[in-house]
Scaffold this active site. Structure first.
Site, short mmCIF file in Angstrom:
data_model
loop_
_atom_site.label_atom_id
_atom_site.label_comp_id
_atom_site.label_asym_id
_atom_site.label_seq_id
_atom_site.Cartn_x
_atom_site.Cartn_y
_atom_site.Cartn_z
N GLN A 122 -12.26 30.78 12.76
CA GLN A 122 -11.40 30.79 11.58
C GLN A 122 -11.62 29.66 10.58
O GLN A 122 -11.68 29.92 9.37
CB GLN A 122 -9.92 30.81 11.99
CG GLN A 122 -8.98 30.94 10.81
CD GLN A 122 -7.51 30.93 11.18
OE1 GLN A 122 -6.64 30.77 10.35
NE2 GLN A 122 -7.20 31.13 12.46
N GLU A 177 -6.38 25.66 16.79
CA GLU A 177 -5.33 25.60 15.78
C GLU A 177 -4.15 24.75 16.19
O GLU A 177 -3.77 23.79 15.51
CB GLU A 177 -4.88 27.03 15.44
CG GLU A 177 -3.60 27.13 14.64
CD GLU A 177 -3.72 26.58 13.24
OE1 GLU A 177 -2.80 25.86 12.81
OE2 GLU A 177 -4.73 26.86 12.59
N ASP A 226 -6.60 25.55 11.15
CA ASP A 226 -7.84 26.25 10.87
C ASP A 226 -8.03 26.51 9.37
O ASP A 226 -8.87 25.90 8.73
CB ASP A 226 -7.87 27.58 11.64
CG ASP A 226 -8.34 27.40 13.08
OD1 ASP A 226 -9.24 26.58 13.30
OD2 ASP A 226 -7.82 28.08 13.97
N GLY A 278 13.81 16.50 1.77
CA GLY A 278 13.47 15.92 0.48
C GLY A 278 14.70 15.51 -0.30
O GLY A 278 15.81 15.42 0.24
N GLY A 279 14.50 15.29 -1.59
CA GLY A 279 15.60 14.82 -2.42
C GLY A 279 16.68 15.86 -2.65
O GLY A 279 17.82 15.52 -2.94
#
Length: 407
Positions: free
Chosen positions: A16, A137, A166, A241-242
């Protein structure tokens, strides 16, 4: 004319990570010649759904390529490979460390044969202590920071369904290859491009390294976790996050009846109105992001008490009408059947000479002057006569090479 028209890629990749990179190059217009052992890429046979036919694993990663077979262990095979290298612009491989060197083609030897060659290698790890480890993977996800930060606080580390180890590495490889191709225009020289799966996953996890450093200054308030140690914790579906976000349930309550909602400061008032709690917009306990930060779980519980009464498409329309960032959790079935994705050319149907029609992902790289027409992947050795004929190999010799197991 395609963006990479006239560029010849010798594709020695398999499985892959490599094929995902060379398929992107093919979609950009390069002539990608997939060089396989006479037995073929192992994924032609893996996870077969139709007996005796190339698997979807192979077909979905090798569109728009040509295939030749060659036994690199034979002397004649090495001679032919030498000629192929001389005519290539790019060579891509993802064998185990040192495999191409042991075939007799070190980077130094390849440079002698073709000083303009760009030689790209995809490996599991860099040149440090992990260099000779086998990589897959999920191993790349494990060792690149993804698994330790994926999952819920009290649960085990989890792999993501996105193939960031991959295909994520393949995309990184394409970036390096294109940069080297551009630099060659200035210098006239090829160069070595090396990308490691662990490194690519770590790059994709950089925001978690950001938060690892932020921990030195106290708890991560944007996370829903109640306690923090000295490592970034798993935080479920929190954005981290913010702008806080979470996947909330929708009707009728199936495994993918969820919608992911992000609550921006400007979005709280319209959300309060939509969920039938308009008084929360001005309530000091809820009105500001700071006030809501300490009770994100309760905030999303309030939203879910409304969403669970509606299907995710109704919720999507209601929230989007007020410009609130959100997205339904789409199953693989829903994605395959999505009319918009079909219209955009990102989900496409391809006719295969043996299996018939199959569905695959189209090119995510869309260039205005280099449109992509996704073509069926090659059968094993389909282009032997065509490509070896370019090297001056006669039909009689081709037949003899096949008899002798060279192709």
């Amino acid at each position: 004319m395609k963006a990479l028209e006239g560029v010849r890629v010798l594709d020695m990749t398999h499985v892959q990570s490599g094929p995902s990179a060379t398929q992107l190059l093919a979609w950009l217009g390069a002539d990608v010649v997939k060089l396989e052992a006479p037995t073929g890429d192992i994924t032609r046979q893996q996870l077969r759904d139709v007996p005796g036919v190339d698997s979807l694993y192979f077909t979905m990663l090798n569109c728009n390529k040509r295939s030749i077979t060659l036994n690199m262990k034979s002397e004649r095979g090495k001679e032919i490979f030498t000629e192929l290298v001389k005519g290539a612009d790019i060579l891509v491989e993802n064998f185990g460390p040192g495999a191409v060197d042991r075939m007799g083609f070190s980077w130094e030897r390849l440079q002698e044969l073709n000083p303009r060659l760009i030689y790209a290698s995809i490996k599991g790890f860099g040149q440090g202590r992990y260099a000779k480890f086998k990589a897959y993977e999920v191993i790349a996800q494990a060792m690149g920071g993804s698994m330790s930060t994926t999952g819920f606080e009290e649960g085990p580390p989890l792999a993501t369904g996105a193939q960031i180890g991959d295909s994520g590495t393949g995309i990184h490889a394409v970036a390096g290859i294109l940069a080297a191709l551009y630099q060659r225009e200035q210098t006239g020289r090829g160069q070595r491009v090396q990308v490691a799966m662990q490194h690519a996953v770590l790059n994709l996890c950089r925001v978690k390294l950001r938060d690892q450093q932020r921990l030195a200054h106290g708890p991560l308030r944007e996370y829903p976790n109640r306690t923090f140690g000295d490592e970034v914790p798993r935080s479920g579906n929190a954005s981290g996050g913010g702008q806080p976000g979470w996947a909330v349930r929708c009707a009728p309550g199936g495994p993918n009846d969820y919608i992911y909602v992000i609550v921006q400061p400007v979005g709280w008032k319209p959300i309060s109105n939509i969920i039938g709690r308009p008084e929360l917009a001005d309530d000091p306990e809820w009105a500001t992001p700071e006030a809501r930060l300490s009770k994100l779980d309760k905030m999303f519980q309030l939203i879910e008490e409304w969403t669970i009464r509606h299907d995710k498409w109704t919720v999507l329309d209601r929230l989007n009408a007020e410009n609130i960032p959100c997205g339904p959790i789409l199953s693989t079935k829903e994605l395959v059947e999505d009319a918009s994705l079909r219209d955009e050319g990102i989900v496409v149907s391809v006719d295969h000479p043996e299996r018939g029609e199959f569905v695959t992902v189209g090119s995510p790289l869309q260039l205005s002057d280099s449109p992509v027409d996704v073509r069926t992947p090659p059968l094993l050795g389909e282009h032997n006569q065509e490509i070896y004929g370019e090297l001056g190999v006669s039909a009689d010799e081709l037949a003899q090479l096949k008899t002798n197991g060279v192709i």
